[in-house]
Design a protein around this motif. Structure first.
Motif, PDB file in Angstrom:
ATOM      1  N   ARG B 135       0.814  -1.209   0.000  1.00 53.15           N
ATOM      2  CA  ARG B 135       0.000   0.000   0.000  1.00 53.15           C
ATOM      3  C   ARG B 135       0.853   1.268   0.000  1.00 53.15           C
ATOM      4  O   ARG B 135       0.630   2.184  -0.799  1.00 53.15           O
ATOM      5  CB  ARG B 135      -0.901  -0.006   1.234  1.00 53.15           C
ATOM      6  CG  ARG B 135      -1.821   1.171   1.324  1.00 53.15           C
ATOM      7  CD  ARG B 135      -2.644   1.089   2.585  1.00 53.15           C
ATOM      8  NE  ARG B 135      -3.568   2.197   2.627  1.00 53.15           N
ATOM      9  CZ  ARG B 135      -3.239   3.427   3.028  1.00 53.15           C
ATOM     10  NH1 ARG B 135      -2.003   3.683   3.395  1.00 53.15           N
ATOM     11  NH2 ARG B 135      -4.147   4.383   3.032  1.00 53.15           N
ATOM     12  N   SER B 136       1.840   1.309   0.868  1.00 55.41           N
ATOM     13  CA  SER B 136       2.587   2.557   1.054  1.00 55.41           C
ATOM     14  C   SER B 136       3.528   2.879  -0.095  1.00 55.41           C
ATOM     15  O   SER B 136       3.693   4.025  -0.456  1.00 55.41           O
ATOM     16  CB  SER B 136       3.400   2.483   2.334  1.00 55.41           C
ATOM     17  OG  SER B 136       2.563   2.396   3.425  1.00 55.41           O
ATOM     18  N   TYR B 137       4.181   1.824  -0.615  1.00 55.69           N
ATOM     19  CA  TYR B 137       5.214   2.102  -1.611  1.00 55.69           C
ATOM     20  C   TYR B 137       5.071   1.231  -2.858  1.00 55.69           C
ATOM     21  O   TYR B 137       5.974   1.154  -3.669  1.00 55.69           O
ATOM     22  CB  TYR B 137       6.610   1.908  -0.997  1.00 55.69           C
ATOM     23  CG  TYR B 137       6.729   0.646  -0.167  1.00 55.69           C
ATOM     24  CD1 TYR B 137       7.002  -0.573  -0.762  1.00 55.69           C
ATOM     25  CD2 TYR B 137       6.527   0.673   1.214  1.00 55.69           C
ATOM     26  CE1 TYR B 137       7.093  -1.721  -0.010  1.00 55.69           C
ATOM     27  CE2 TYR B 137       6.615  -0.473   1.982  1.00 55.69           C
ATOM     28  CZ  TYR B 137       6.907  -1.671   1.359  1.00 55.69           C
ATOM     29  OH  TYR B 137       6.980  -2.813   2.107  1.00 55.69           O
ATOM     30  N   PRO B 153      -3.047   6.462  -0.951  1.00 53.35           N
ATOM     31  CA  PRO B 153      -2.708   5.104  -1.404  1.00 53.35           C
ATOM     32  C   PRO B 153      -3.827   4.120  -1.093  1.00 53.35           C
ATOM     33  O   PRO B 153      -4.537   4.288  -0.092  1.00 53.35           O
ATOM     34  CB  PRO B 153      -1.449   4.770  -0.588  1.00 53.35           C
ATOM     35  CG  PRO B 153      -0.893   6.074  -0.174  1.00 53.35           C
ATOM     36  CD  PRO B 153      -2.043   7.006  -0.035  1.00 53.35           C
ATOM     37  N   GLU B 155      -5.446   0.049  -0.701  1.00 51.74           N
ATOM     38  CA  GLU B 155      -5.169  -1.363  -0.421  1.00 51.74           C
ATOM     39  C   GLU B 155      -5.590  -2.157  -1.629  1.00 51.74           C
ATOM     40  O   GLU B 155      -6.785  -2.276  -1.900  1.00 51.74           O
ATOM     41  CB  GLU B 155      -6.043  -1.843   0.727  1.00 51.74           C
ATOM     42  CG  GLU B 155      -5.659  -1.675   2.125  1.00 51.74           C
ATOM     43  CD  GLU B 155      -4.218  -1.708   2.526  1.00 51.74           C
ATOM     44  OE1 GLU B 155      -3.433  -2.456   1.919  1.00 51.74           O
ATOM     45  OE2 GLU B 155      -3.881  -0.997   3.454  1.00 51.74           O
ATOM     46  N   VAL B 157      -4.601  -5.410  -2.163  1.00 52.93           N
ATOM     47  CA  VAL B 157      -4.830  -6.793  -1.716  1.00 52.93           C
ATOM     48  C   VAL B 157      -5.833  -6.784  -0.554  1.00 52.93           C
ATOM     49  O   VAL B 157      -5.507  -6.418   0.564  1.00 52.93           O
ATOM     50  CB  VAL B 157      -3.514  -7.455  -1.264  1.00 52.93           C
ATOM     51  CG1 VAL B 157      -3.751  -8.910  -0.900  1.00 52.93           C
ATOM     52  CG2 VAL B 157      -2.459  -7.337  -2.336  1.00 52.93           C
TER      53      VAL B 157
END
Lengths: 472, 297
Positions: B135-137, B153, B155, B157
């Motif tokens: 999510r973050s990168y 950002p 999710e 998955v």
């Protein structure tokens, strides 16, 4: 008159020969462990055969250097040097299969549950009775006086101690991002209980500095979400809030108990979007990388990772990652491993050498130094004995690396109070842990309510404990 | 004078058997013995953590089907993953094979690049995916933001998407194998047949149906069977990427076998799950053959 060229060449060749000879002798001397300043010699020089130390894949280089130092200090002859046997695969399973097969080992790594199984199987031997001799430097009773209480509890089976610490860690402390806390005007203002932590997270979320203030250890590993649940319950209510105090550790947690309160806090954090959704699928490496991005105020993690988060090559919050001291309640649960002495037929002398190796690895060297423990602390931030925290070299190295030097004392204080989940001594725990890893996330995905999850976990713990009791 | 031991003639058959003997021994040692041992294990209650191992007949199989609370869920997830992954892999293999069979500039380079995903180990694919979908990168989350589809950002998955992403990753990893297998077959189809079809005014789709697919019927059946077996037993990708999560969204039977065997040390029960998986793979294989023959593909 200048020397003829042929004479000069002869001299040069002589010099070269002498130099090469010197180098060769030095190399041979070094190879055979001949040191210019030999350690005091024990009465007998060496066991009848090489001692064998079974290890896993973590830093075999450091282990081999440690063992070489043992051989030097105890003047072990070159043909009987201690052998380091690196096992592949799951270390506990690999070690256990060798112990069961009677493979000649002397020292093995043992985790709490393995210690119980192996001691009951008669594969490892209690160490309480080890006494100082010409070969063995210390009475174990001296070591026990210095030991962290949780280590003693974890590795005592039927009132016998089974090893000396390889590493100990408090898994489940609150690590902080001081850069963000400073921005929020809350630097140094810490929560000292789990309940407080969720209230602090709520306050931090209201400041809208980051998207998610908290990165909890709910990641998808056996030591992720199940341990997070256990540690929050026992830190607040003691082991008795999870299970009975004696084998087979029947569960005491249920709907309407502290366990439900903990899961309600979790759900509150999830529903308010204080934690990232992706945490449920993270593996440990992702999880570490996530806090290292610097996007969270708090991270529930092992104090061990202070070293990681303060390493500029790995983390964006290097020199900004700190830890909340244990003031009102303990933080975390004991994550540890010991050096255990394998039971096998040996002569008295061989046994003493094996005991000496155990003490060297898990306690002190011949000169009274915490040689091995200090090296692990310096290289990998692995903790073993409280006194190492006061070592000037250790303080110097880590005061440079950590956010503040006091953090070392905070870690020591956390380890003094860290809790050992007593049910880890039961065989059923690992099986229940697998179930908990599957069940706990269901309160977030909406597949089950908190009450349903707690009921399932309790029923499964009860079933497994009963099965174990019947089997015994 | 008669010879006491008549000389035996080394026939071609005997010679062939002698040559094959090392292979037969290796096959027995590496396949048959472990399989037989694992079946024996499945009939015991072997539990390394408790140090027990006793013959209990088919109790493990009974417990698996009638008592294990995760069995039916895991079976459903396994079947969903197998069907999605194998059908997607075959469809993409066929597509790539048809593309790579055409003449175009840079075909050799494209063919080389196309085989690369197969060179990745499954664990490497899983590790790569963890970074791509983070999510973050992660790349995909960043794309969402970059394309203006989300302010923050996302999710990627989730409980709903995880199994589909796993199927996609499986297909990505195995498509080169299928594509080159089909490409080899495509190259032996006589060009005259295509020319005749063109003269008869057959469209591209019609040519695919009446000329290409009849030649590919058997190879498709083979790779479908292969992908089915591969996906039924796929474990590394699941352990490496989702670890059976979020929750139990990707907890397949193979993952459950892994968890029972290597996390709980219940070798007997784990072996029983594995044998159940073999039965599923065989049943699906038979089903595929039946359906393909019925459809006359």
């Amino acid at each position: 008159m200048s020397s003829p060229p042929s004479q000069s060449r002869r001299n040069f060749l002589k010099f070269l020969g002498a130099f090469a000879g010197g180098v060769a002798v030095g190399a041979i001397a070094s190879y055979f462990g001949i040191s210019p300043t030999p350690a005091p010699a024990p009465a007998v020089t060496g066991p009848s055969a090489s001692l064998v130390f079974a290890i896993g894949g973590f830093r075999p280089d450091v282990v081999k250097e440690n063992v070489a130092e043992f051989d030097r200090q105890w003047l072990i002859p070159s043909d009987k040097r201690t052998r380091v046997e690196q096992l592949s695969g799951d270390l506990t399973v690999a070690t256990q299969s060798r112990l069961a097969a009677g493979y000649p080992l002397d020292i093995v790594y043992a985790y709490p549950y393995a210690t119980v199984t192996w001691s009951k199987a008669g594969w490892i031997t209690p160490i309480d009775d080890i006494k100082a001799t010409d070969i063995v430097p210390y009475n174990i009773s001296d070591a026990v006086k210095e030991m962290y209480p949780a280590v003693k509890e974890a590795y005592t089976v039927e009132n016998k101690l089974y090893g000396l610490p390889y590493y100990i860690s408090a898994y489940g402390c609150i690590l902080t991002n001081e850069e963000l806390l400073d921005k929020a005007g809350m630097s140094g203002d810490y929560p000292y209980t789990w309940k407080d932590m969720y209230d602090y997270v709520e306050r931090l979320a209201a400041k809208k500095i980051t998207e998610h203030p908290l990165l909890p250890s709910w990641y998808n590993e056996p030591f992720g979400i199940p341990w997070a649940f256990v540690l929050e319950v026992i830190n607040q209510g003691g082991n008795e809030a999870m299970w009975e105090d004696k084998w087979p550790y029947h569960p005491t947690f249920d709907v309407g108990t502290l366990a439900e309160e903990v899961l309600k806090d979790w759900k509150r954090a999830w529903d308010n979007n204080w934690v990232p959704r992706g945490v449920l699928t993270m593996k440990q490496t992702d999880y570490l990388g996530e806090f290292a991005t610097g996007k969270y105020f708090y991270n529930v993690n092992a104090e061990y990772y202070l070293g990681y988060f303060n390493d500029p090559s790995r983390s964006r919050i290097a020199k900004k990652a700190s830890i909340v001291p244990a003031k009102q309640q303990p933080w975390g649960l004991l994550d540890s491993c010991i050096y255990a002495l394998v039971k096998r037929n040996r002569s008295e002398t061989d046994l003493e050498y094996a005991q000496a190796l155990l003490e060297f690895l898990g306690y002190r060297d011949r000169y009274g130094n915490y040689y091995v423990g200090k090296r692990w602390m310096l290289f990998e931030f692995l903790k073993t004995w409280p006194a190492i925290f006061q070592d000037p070299e250790v303080r110097l190295v880590w005061s440079v690396r950590l956010y503040r030097e006091d953090d070392l004392d905070a870690v020591n204080g956390i380890l003094e109070k860290v809790m050992f989940p007593t049910a880890w001594k039961a065989a059923w725990y690992t099986k229940w842990n697998t179930i908990a890893q599957t069940e706990l996330p269901l309160i977030f995905t909406g597949e089950k309510t908190i009450k349903e999850v707690i009921t399932t976990l309790r029923n499964e713990a009860e079933r497994l404990a009963e099965e174990e009791e019947k089997a015994a | 004078m008669a010879q006491p031991f008549p000389k035996r003639k080394l026939t071609d058959e005997r010679f062939a058997i002698i040559l094959l003997l090392p292979l037969i021994i290796a096959l027995f040692a590496l396949n048959l013995y472990p399989m037989a041992y694992s079946f024996w294990l499945s009939l015991t209650n072997t539990d390394v953590s408790r140090g027990i191992s006793k013959f209990i007949g088919f109790i493990n199989y009974y417990n698996l089907v009638f008592k294990d609370p995760y069995f039916w869920h895991s079976l459903r997830v396994s079947l969903q993953f197998t069907l999605e992954a194998s059908l997607l892999a075959v469809a993409l293999s066929l597509t790539f094979a048809l593309i790579l069979n055409e003449s175009f500039k840079g075909r050799r380079i494209i063919r080389t690049i196309a085989i690369l995903p197969w060179a990745f180990s499954t664990y490497a694919v899983a590790s790569l995916a963890r970074y791509l979908f983070a999510r973050s990168y992660g790349l995909f989350s960043s794309l969402y933001v970059y394309l203006g589809l989300s302010d923050t950002p996302v999710e990627v998955v989730t409980s709903e998407s995880a199994i589909h992403i796993l199927a996609l990753l499986f297909a990505w990893n195995y498509v080169p194998l299928g594509a080159f297998f089909l490409l080899a077959q495509l190259q032996i189809i006589p060009l005259d047949l295509y020319n005749q079809a063109r003269i008869d005014g057959a469209s591209a789709i019609r040519r695919l149906k009446v000329v290409t697919l009849p030649f590919l019927r058997r190879p498709i059946a083979i790779i479908l069977l292969l992908f089915t077996v591969f996906s039924v037993v796929e474990t590394t990708l699941i352990i490496g990427f989702t670890g059976g999560g979020p929750g139990k969204a990707t907890q397949t039977l193979t993952y459950w076998a892994y968890a029972k065997t290597f996390m709980d040390y219940e070798y007997g029960y784990g072996a029983a799950i594995s044998w159940f998986l073999i039965l599923i793979a065989m049943a699906l294989g038979v089903l595929y053959y039946y359906v393909l023959n019925k459809l006359k593909l």
